[in-house]
Design an enzyme around this catalytic site. Structure first.
Site, PDB file in Angstrom:
ATOM      1  N   CYS A   9     149.579  15.022  78.566  1.00  0.00           N
ATOM      2  CA  CYS A   9     148.092  15.043  78.911  1.00  0.00           C
ATOM      3  C   CYS A   9     147.467  16.275  78.584  1.00  0.00           C
ATOM      4  CB  CYS A   9     147.829  14.359  80.328  1.00  0.00           C
ATOM      5  SG  CYS A   9     148.460  15.079  81.719  1.00  0.00           S
ATOM      6  N   ASN A  12     148.981  18.298  82.634  1.00  0.00           N
ATOM      7  CA  ASN A  12     150.479  17.981  83.107  1.00  0.00           C
ATOM      8  C   ASN A  12     150.490  18.021  84.552  1.00  0.00           C
ATOM      9  OD1 ASN A  12     153.766  18.901  82.972  1.00  0.00           O
ATOM     10  ND2 ASN A  12     153.172  16.855  82.528  1.00  0.00           N
ATOM     11  N   CYS A  14     148.189  15.205  86.448  1.00  0.00           N
ATOM     12  CA  CYS A  14     147.707  13.863  86.757  1.00  0.00           C
ATOM     13  C   CYS A  14     148.468  12.689  86.149  1.00  0.00           C
ATOM     14  CB  CYS A  14     146.201  13.851  86.681  1.00  0.00           C
ATOM     15  SG  CYS A  14     145.713  15.068  87.879  1.00  0.00           S
ATOM     16  N   ARG A  15     147.973  12.601  84.642  1.00  0.00           N
ATOM     17  CA  ARG A  15     148.420  11.334  84.003  1.00  0.00           C
ATOM     18  C   ARG A  15     149.640  11.236  83.552  1.00  0.00           C
ATOM     19  NH1 ARG A  15     143.466  11.982  79.941  1.00  0.00           N
ATOM     20  NH2 ARG A  15     143.824  14.140  80.529  1.00  0.00           N
ATOM     21  N   SER A  16     149.700  12.469  82.922  1.00  0.00           N
ATOM     22  CA  SER A  16     151.546  12.381  82.180  1.00  0.00           C
ATOM     23  C   SER A  16     152.660  12.665  83.323  1.00  0.00           C
ATOM     24  CB  SER A  16     151.674  13.451  80.863  1.00  0.00           C
ATOM     25  OG  SER A  16     151.653  14.495  81.599  1.00  0.00           O
ATOM     26  N   ASP A 123     140.911  10.800  82.102  1.00  0.00           N
ATOM     27  CA  ASP A 123     141.168  12.058  82.896  1.00  0.00           C
ATOM     28  C   ASP A 123     140.396  11.619  84.256  1.00  0.00           C
ATOM     29  OD1 ASP A 123     141.374  14.327  83.932  1.00  0.00           O
ATOM     30  OD2 ASP A 123     140.661  15.619  82.575  1.00  0.00           O
TER      31      ASP A 123
HETATM   32  P1  4NP Z   1     145.467  15.664  83.425  1.00  0.00           P
HETATM   33  O1  4NP Z   1     144.224  16.139  84.518  1.00  0.00           O
HETATM   34  O2  4NP Z   1     145.514  16.085  82.184  1.00  0.00           O
HETATM   35  O3  4NP Z   1     145.597  14.167  83.694  1.00  0.00           O
HETATM   36  O4  4NP Z   1     146.939  16.648  84.215  1.00  0.00           O
HETATM   37  C1  4NP Z   1     143.714  17.447  84.237  1.00  0.00           C
HETATM   38  C2  4NP Z   1     144.098  18.238  85.090  1.00  0.00           C
HETATM   39  C3  4NP Z   1     143.742  19.567  85.149  1.00  0.00           C
HETATM   40  C4  4NP Z   1     142.403  19.960  84.247  1.00  0.00           C
HETATM   41  C5  4NP Z   1     142.074  18.859  83.401  1.00  0.00           C
HETATM   42  C6  4NP Z   1     142.663  17.523  83.600  1.00  0.00           C
HETATM   43  N1  4NP Z   1     141.748  21.114  84.299  1.00  0.00           N
HETATM   44  O5  4NP Z   1     141.039  21.294  83.768  1.00  0.00           O
HETATM   45  O6  4NP Z   1     142.427  21.984  85.037  1.00  0.00           O
END
Ligand code: 4NP
Length: 152
Positions: A9, A12, A14-16, A123
């Protein structure tokens, strides 16, 4: 049949890492832990070394999952180490295609391929609780289908 899978994702956190945790649990239940390698990574390195987002971990715990992963960026070696690399959304897949070395044999897919109706894993970072719950529901379905169609 694939022997290694990397979920990707953006951050790294939340989702992945959630997908990795669900997939690992399914593989453990099947007694296949020594046959399949599972990991996750991020397109961006903003959160390198951090545990998963506390909201994601809390929702995960409500569903019986313990996310242990620490954030790390996608590395060039990942494109040689993993048979299948699964991005959460079209932006992740585009970035993966761009990073992928020409001689890599990894297959890149999107979560949408493994859920009905086909849709990306959105996201949850800037949204509320329902976004995190939706991520878990969608990734449980995706991981079941990855197990059935790519691993078993
Ligand atoms: P992820 O979510 O891609 O599912 O881990 C996010 C975590 C952090 C950010 C964006 C999405 N960020 O912009 O910091």
């Amino acid at each position: 049949m694939i022997k290694s899978i990397l979920f990707v994702c953006l951050g790294n956190i939340c989702r992945s890492p959630m997908a990795e945790t669900i997939m690992r649990e399914l593989i453990l239940e099947r007694g296949m832990a020594d046959q399949v390698m599972v990991d996750s990574a991020g397109i961006a390195n903003y959160h390198e070394g951090e545990r998963a987002d506390s909201r994601m971990r809390s929702h995960a715990a409500d569903h019986g999952y313990d996310i242990l992963h620490r954030s790390r960026p996608v590395l060039e070696e990942d494109f040689y180490k993993f048979d299948l690399i699964v991005g959460m959304d079209s932006s992740n897949v585009r970035d993966l295609e761009y990073k992928r070395p020409a001689d890599s044999e990894s297959r890149i897919e999107m979560v949408a391929k493994y859920v009905t109706p086909p849709q990306p894993c959105p996201d949850p970072y800037y949204g509320g609780a329902e976004g995190f719950e939706f991520v878990i529901t969608l990734l449980e379905e995706a991981c079941e289908n990855i197990l059935k169609h790519e691993i078993l």
